[in-house]
Every structure is written in structure tokens, then in C-alpha cells.
Design a protein around this motif. Structure first.
Motif, PDB file in Angstrom:
ATOM      1  N   SER A  61       0.849  -1.142   0.032  1.00 43.26           N
ATOM      2  CA  SER A  61       0.045   0.063   0.120  1.00 43.26           C
ATOM      3  C   SER A  61       0.941   1.246   0.037  1.00 43.26           C
ATOM      4  O   SER A  61       0.448   2.178  -0.578  1.00 43.26           O
ATOM      5  CB  SER A  61      -0.887   0.093   1.268  1.00 43.26           C
ATOM      6  OG  SER A  61      -0.397   0.669   2.421  1.00 43.26           O
ATOM      7  N   ARG A  89      -2.068   9.261   3.877  1.00 41.89           N
ATOM      8  CA  ARG A  89      -3.402   8.439   3.824  1.00 41.89           C
ATOM      9  C   ARG A  89      -2.793   7.101   3.952  1.00 41.89           C
ATOM     10  O   ARG A  89      -3.319   6.054   4.314  1.00 41.89           O
ATOM     11  CB  ARG A  89      -4.347   8.754   2.946  1.00 41.89           C
ATOM     12  CG  ARG A  89      -4.979   9.828   3.170  1.00 41.89           C
ATOM     13  CD  ARG A  89      -5.762   9.995   4.097  1.00 41.89           C
ATOM     14  NE  ARG A  89      -6.732  11.195   4.333  1.00 41.89           N
ATOM     15  CZ  ARG A  89      -7.198  11.668   5.512  1.00 41.89           C
ATOM     16  NH1 ARG A  89      -6.850  10.960   6.294  1.00 41.89           N
ATOM     17  NH2 ARG A  89      -7.751  12.794   5.436  1.00 41.89           N
ATOM     18  N   SER A  90      -1.692   6.607   3.138  1.00 39.01           N
ATOM     19  CA  SER A  90      -1.148   5.360   3.166  1.00 39.01           C
ATOM     20  C   SER A  90      -0.800   4.885   4.554  1.00 39.01           C
ATOM     21  O   SER A  90      -0.556   5.633   5.436  1.00 39.01           O
ATOM     22  CB  SER A  90       0.009   5.263   2.185  1.00 39.01           C
ATOM     23  OG  SER A  90       1.060   6.126   2.597  1.00 39.01           O
ATOM     24  N   ILE A  91      -0.443   3.657   4.911  1.00 34.14           N
ATOM     25  CA  ILE A  91      -0.068   3.032   5.974  1.00 34.14           C
ATOM     26  C   ILE A  91       1.342   3.139   6.300  1.00 34.14           C
ATOM     27  O   ILE A  91       2.122   2.492   5.541  1.00 34.14           O
ATOM     28  CB  ILE A  91      -0.589   1.749   6.180  1.00 34.14           C
ATOM     29  CG1 ILE A  91      -2.118   1.472   5.972  1.00 34.14           C
ATOM     30  CG2 ILE A  91      -0.170   1.314   7.431  1.00 34.14           C
ATOM     31  CD1 ILE A  91      -2.466   0.139   5.765  1.00 34.14           C
ATOM     32  N   PRO A  92       1.766   4.208   6.945  1.00 30.02           N
ATOM     33  CA  PRO A  92       3.116   4.519   7.016  1.00 30.02           C
ATOM     34  C   PRO A  92       3.902   3.501   7.981  1.00 30.02           C
ATOM     35  O   PRO A  92       3.399   3.036   8.693  1.00 30.02           O
ATOM     36  CB  PRO A  92       3.230   5.908   7.517  1.00 30.02           C
ATOM     37  CG  PRO A  92       2.086   6.222   8.096  1.00 30.02           C
ATOM     38  CD  PRO A  92       1.170   5.159   7.550  1.00 30.02           C
ATOM     39  N   MET A 147       3.942   4.416  11.733  1.00 24.95           N
ATOM     40  CA  MET A 147       2.689   3.933  12.490  1.00 24.95           C
ATOM     41  C   MET A 147       2.704   2.400  12.674  1.00 24.95           C
ATOM     42  O   MET A 147       2.525   2.133  13.943  1.00 24.95           O
ATOM     43  CB  MET A 147       1.457   3.647  11.285  1.00 24.95           C
ATOM     44  CG  MET A 147       0.575   4.699  11.327  1.00 24.95           C
ATOM     45  SD  MET A 147      -0.515   5.290  12.176  1.00 24.95           S
ATOM     46  CE  MET A 147      -0.790   3.650  12.849  1.00 24.95           C
ATOM     47  N   ARG A 178       5.115   2.433  15.645  1.00 24.60           N
ATOM     48  CA  ARG A 178       4.680   3.179  16.565  1.00 24.60           C
ATOM     49  C   ARG A 178       3.570   2.114  17.427  1.00 24.60           C
ATOM     50  O   ARG A 178       3.588   1.968  18.633  1.00 24.60           O
ATOM     51  CB  ARG A 178       3.997   4.485  16.398  1.00 24.60           C
ATOM     52  CG  ARG A 178       3.684   5.011  17.456  1.00 24.60           C
ATOM     53  CD  ARG A 178       2.795   6.405  17.134  1.00 24.60           C
ATOM     54  NE  ARG A 178       3.416   7.105  16.074  1.00 24.60           N
ATOM     55  CZ  ARG A 178       2.550   7.848  15.104  1.00 24.60           C
ATOM     56  NH1 ARG A 178       1.172   7.954  15.315  1.00 24.60           N
ATOM     57  NH2 ARG A 178       3.001   8.482  14.442  1.00 24.60           N
ATOM     58  N   TYR A 236      -6.441  -1.654   5.626  1.00 20.67           N
ATOM     59  CA  TYR A 236      -6.023  -1.517   4.387  1.00 20.67           C
ATOM     60  C   TYR A 236      -7.104  -1.852   3.196  1.00 20.67           C
ATOM     61  O   TYR A 236      -7.147  -1.368   2.347  1.00 20.67           O
ATOM     62  CB  TYR A 236      -4.663  -1.974   4.041  1.00 20.67           C
ATOM     63  CG  TYR A 236      -4.165  -2.065   2.802  1.00 20.67           C
ATOM     64  CD1 TYR A 236      -4.090  -1.035   2.059  1.00 20.67           C
ATOM     65  CD2 TYR A 236      -3.929  -3.408   2.042  1.00 20.67           C
ATOM     66  CE1 TYR A 236      -3.767  -0.961   0.712  1.00 20.67           C
ATOM     67  CE2 TYR A 236      -3.426  -3.330   0.692  1.00 20.67           C
ATOM     68  CZ  TYR A 236      -3.223  -2.046   0.084  1.00 20.67           C
ATOM     69  OH  TYR A 236      -2.916  -2.222  -1.172  1.00 20.67           O
ATOM     70  N   LYS A 242      -9.836   0.283   3.103  1.00 22.79           N
ATOM     71  CA  LYS A 242      -9.396   1.251   2.262  1.00 22.79           C
ATOM     72  C   LYS A 242      -9.530   1.201   0.541  1.00 22.79           C
ATOM     73  O   LYS A 242     -10.143   1.918  -0.097  1.00 22.79           O
ATOM     74  CB  LYS A 242      -7.855   1.689   2.387  1.00 22.79           C
ATOM     75  CG  LYS A 242      -7.781   2.865   3.546  1.00 22.79           C
ATOM     76  CD  LYS A 242      -6.187   2.912   3.636  1.00 22.79           C
ATOM     77  CE  LYS A 242      -5.619   3.903   2.913  1.00 22.79           C
ATOM     78  NZ  LYS A 242      -5.615   5.130   3.229  1.00 22.79           N
TER      79      LYS A 242
END
Lengths: 236, 282
Positions: A211, A222-225, A228, A231, B112, B115
Motif C-alpha cells: 500500500s 493516507r497510506s499506511i506508513p 505507524m 509506533r 488497508y 481502504k
């Protein structure tokens, strides 16, 4: 007939989205959508070349393995103690040990951060992550092992003790072989129930990174970094 | 007895060291104050004041999302557990395995997935445009409250199914048949025989889903957009960007106390309803 339809709809809702991600991780198109293009392993090759992924994967792997091992030990000890305890003690001990699972992970994680950074002046790191995971994994282990011990024939342990075995010998030679399968089940099921990428097989992580690769340019925030992911796994 | 204490020691040590002490410390911190980005240990209600004045509306909205997710999960979880227990025959166990698989599906993977289903160029919009229902992609599908609720229900549903199924397993077919023999209709069997016997499972499913949904911050962050923000995101904001730990602590505990109030009220209402039901039945 109608129940079959209901069950099919449920399975579609529950499994569909996950299968979709797995399916499209083999598709050559960068975007999810039909037609999905040809089959390809490109995303996995990209993933294998991503050095950031390597370190994240190993960190997850270490956390998962350590959590599974340590939570199985602490949980099994507690389960052994509680099977012979008075019902009142069992209830209160189980309630207390399950509390961390009931609180929002965010609150528990922040509390741990406050203690380690402000209270103790220590930094954060994998050991803290592992401790936090043990906290939420051990109640699951206790429940699974206690369920197994409830069907366990205590007479075999008594016989071993009668014949001169020590507590430890009786546990290692009599109890442990009988509850081993439950321990493996508890150990492998407990850690991933709350953490996301710990012990996950390559495909979902591949999809997560995918993604980032595919939608990074279009909607970067907005992408899943990765930050994250780390974290969240870091804060429980 | 000494052996039992020794065996309990490791798990209790983790519980006390990594949970009880940190959470108590966090509660204490909520009464501290911040001056020029430094924590000041004193007794101040500023953080709590901030929680009630600045974040009051957001807290109510977060509770509403939590309640919606909890109710959907409990209702859907009951239907699925009921189907697995009574209607699926020998496939019941298989349905439980499917439930467990979704538990292991991972949290971000599910977000995801949603999304890519709900997004502007996602599957749903492609399908809707494909069959000509709409010419423009529907923008409200993603980055909205609806998207947050759907994704949270999808994530938490297995957690609702398992306790409900466990309590349904204790409902014996004999009592159901007895009720039917005595002339109870299908809905009467459901409401007066099955539901009362699995009330504890239903309640723990609801409480668990409600608490976790209300405390979540990742799903609203990734799927909520501006209209679907939840308190958890702002707790994180106070701790990271604003460096206002007391405010973050007060918000964490404020949300927790309000959630516990809601659950307590529901438990009280439920037990009163049960007693009245018993009174009517006898």
C-alpha cells in the motif's frame, strides 16, 4: 436455506476483505481493482529488497517469539497455581490479570511510556515492547491452559509424588507432556491477537508495504506508513 | 499455599510493574501541569478542565461510535454464533475456525482492505460505476464515520462471536425442545429461552467491543478523515505534538470513566429487565 445464505454473507464479510488483500498482493496492478492484471511476485521481490522492512520484520519476529515464550511461562505458572486455588481467589486473580486486555491499548501503552520515560528515566525499546505484549498475552494463556488443566487427571501427579518425584520432576515428566499441546496452542495464539505485525506471515506485511509502494505518490499521508506500524507495535 | 504464591508471582509482577503502577502514575500525571513544555508535579485541575471543555463533544461522539460498534458486533455476533451453534450442523466447528482465522488477520491489513474497498477508486465505487448506478465515485464511502464503524465492526466481530458462542454452547437443545413442545413460538423460544441463558456472553461481547472501539485511534486516523475523528487520536496528539501529558492522561481516564459508567448503567438496566422478566414469567 436462509441460514446458508446468512452464513455465506457472514463469511464474505469476515474473510472477503482479508482474502482480497492476499489476492491482490499477487496482482501486477498497483491499484486494487478488477481486472487485476497478470499474476506477479514483483511486490514480494520489492519487499525483500526493502531494507526498512528487514529490520521491522526482525523486530516483529523477536517480539513475537519472546512474547510467546515468556507469556506462556508466566501464564502457565499462574494457571497451575489457580487450578488448585479457592474459587474466590481464582475469580479475583483472573479478573485482575484480564484488566489490561479490557482497557484501550492506547491508555495502557501511554501509561507504560510515562512510567519508563518519566518515572524511571529509562528509554523505550524492544524489551519494553515485549513486556507490554506479555501483559496482554498472559490472560489468554491462563484461560487456555486452565481449560486444559480442568480436564487433567490430577491422580497421575499424586502417583508420581507418592513414588518419590519432586514437584519439579512431577511437573516435567507427568504434567508437562500432557498439557504440551495446549501450551503450544496458547503460545502461538496469544501474541498476535493484539499486536499487528508480530508473527504475521509475509503476505499481509507485504500487502501493508505494498500500500505504501502503490499509493505513496497519490496520497502519501493516507497510506499506511511504516512509522505507524512501528509506533503501534511499540506502544502495544 | 506458598507454592501457589510463588507460581502466581511472575504474572502478578508483570501485572503490577507494567500495568498497575504505570496506570496509577498516569492518573497522578493527569493532575500535574505543564509550563513551557516541562511537566510540573503539582495539583491542578487544568487538564481535566481541558478534557470537559475542549473535548466534551468529541467524547460524546466517540461514545456514540463505540456504542454503535458494540451494538452491531453483539447483534451480528449473536446471529453468527447462533447459526454456528444450532443451524450449521457439522460445519459449526469450521465456522469457528473461520472466526479464529479473521482474529489472526491482523489489524492494519483489515484497515488497508477497507481502504481499497471503500476508497474513491476502490472496489465498491468501481462496481457501482460499472453497473451504472453512479457516474462519479462516491466520496463519502471512505474518510467518514461510516467507514470507521464498518472497519471496527469487521475487526471486533470475532471478539464478539467467541464469548457469545461459548455461552450458547451451554444452552441445551432439551430446553429449547421443551419450550417448543409447550407451544412457544420461534421468537418466544429465542427471547425467553435462548437469550436469557447467554446474557452474560452477550454482555461481555458488548463491553469488550464497546471499550476497544471507543479507545481506538488507528482506524479513525486512517479511515475517518476529518468528520470521523475520535478522542484517541487527540490523546495521541496531546502526548506527542502538544507535549501536554496531563491533558492526554485526563482524556484517557475521562474516556475510560465515561465508558465504565455506560457499561455499568447498561448492566444495571439489564439485570432490572431480567428481574422484571422473571417476575412476569412466574
Amino acid at each position: 436455506m436462509i441460514w446458508r445464505l446468512v452464513i455465506a454473507l457472514f463469511l464474505l464479510f469476515m474473510l472477503g476483505p482479508i482474502l482480497l488483500v492476499v489476492l491482490f498482493s499477487f496482482g501486477s496492478n498497483a491499484l486494487i481493482g478488477f481486472p487485476m492484471g497478470g499474476l506477479t511476485l514483483d511486490w514480494y521481490t520489492k519487499l525483500a529488497q526493502d531494507t526498512g522492512f528487514h529490520s521491522a520484520f526482525w523486530a516483529s519476529f523477536i517480539v513475537a517469539l519472546a512474547t510467546a515464550t515468556l507469556a506462556t511461562i508466566t501464564g502457565t505458572c499462574a494457571a497451575l497455581a489457580l487450578t488448585k486455588a479457592a474459587p474466590k481467589l481464582v475469580r479475583s486473580a483472573l479478573a485482575a490479570l484480564s484488566l489490561p486486555v479490557l482497557l484501550p491499548p492506547l491508555v495502557v501503552a501511554i501509561a507504560i511510556v510515562v512510567l519508563f520515560v518519566r518515572g524511571l528515566g529509562l528509554g523505550l525499546g524492544l524489551p519494553v515492547v515485549i513486556l507490554g505484549h506479555i501483559l496482554v498475552a498472559q490472560p489468554f494463556v491462563i484461560l487456555i491452559v486452565m481449560a486444559r488443566l480442568a480436564r487433567f487427571d490430577q491422580a497421575t501427579v499424586d502417583a508420581a509424588r507418592d513414588l518419590g518425584a519432586t514437584h519439579w520432576q512431577a511437573f516435567r515428566l507427568v504434567t508437562l507432556p500432557q498439557i504440551a499441546s495446549a501450551l503450544i496452542g496458547a503460545g502461538s495464539s496469544a501474541p498476535p491477537s493484539r499486536s499487528m505485525i508480530s508473527s504475521s506471515p509475509p503476505s499481509p506485511s507485504a500487502a501493508a508495504t505494498r500500500s505504501r509502494l502503490s499509493s505513496g505518490a497519490r496520497c502519501a499521508p493516507r497510506s499506511i506508513p511504516r512509522s505507524m506500524r512501528s509506533r503501534r507495535s511499540c506502544w502495544c | 499455599m506458598r507454592r501457589a504464591i510463588l507460581l502466581l508471582a511472575p504474572s502478578l509482577a508483570v501485572l503490577i510493574g507494567i500495568f498497575a503502577i504505570p496506570v496509577l502514575l498516569l492518573f497522578v500525571v493527569s493532575f500535574w501541569s505543564v509550563k513551557s513544555f516541562r511537566l510540573q508535579p503539582d495539583f491542578s485541575l487544568a487538564a481535566w478542565h481541558r478534557f470537559f471543555t475542549v473535548y466534551g463533544d468529541l467524547t460524546l461522539y466517540t461514545l456514540a461510535v463505540g456504542l454503535a460498534v458494540g451494538l452491531f458486533c453483539t447483534l451480528l455476533g449473536f446471529v453468527f454464533a447462533y447459526a454456528a451453534r444450532f443451524k450449521a450442523g457439522r460445519f459449526g466447528d469450521l465456522l469457528l475456525v473461520a472466526t479464529l482465522i479473521t482474529l489472526f488477520g491482523g489489524y492494519l491489513v483489515k484497515i488497508y482492505a477497507w481502504k481499497s474497498i471503500l476508497g474513491a477508486d476502490g472496489l465498491l465505487n468501481q462496481a457501482l460505476m460499472g453497473i451504472g448506478l453512479t457516474s462519479q465515485p462516491l466520496a463519502f464511502l471512505i474518510y467518514s464515520r461510516g467507514a470507521v464503524i464498518i472497519a471496527l465492526v469487521h475487526f471486533l466481530l470475532p471478539f464478539a462471536i467467541l464469548p457469545i458462542y461459548a455461552s450458547l454452547r451451554n444452552v441445551s437443545e432439551t430446553t429449547i425442545e421443551a419450550a417448543r413442545d409447550l407451544g412457544a413460538s420461534a421468537s418466544q423460544v429465542l427471547m425467553r429461552v435462548i437469550v436469557p441463558q447467554c446474557l452474560s456472553g452477550l454482555f461481555s461481547a458488548f463491553a469488550f467491543c464497546f471499550l476497544l472501539a471507543a479507545g481506538d485511534y488507528v482506524t479513525p486516523m486512517l479511515l475517518g478523515g476529518t468528520s470521523g475523528s475520535m478522542l484517541g487520536q487527540f490523546v495521541l496528539l496531546e502526548f506527542s505534538t502538544n507535549f501536554n501529558w496531563p491533558a492526554g492522561s485526563a482524556m484517557s481516564f475521562g474516556l475510560l470513566f465515561v465508558c465504565l459508567l455506560v457499561i455499568g448503567a447498561l448492566a444495571a438496566a439489564g439485570s432490572r429487565l431480567m428481574r422484571r422478566g422473571e417476575g412476569a414469567a412466574s
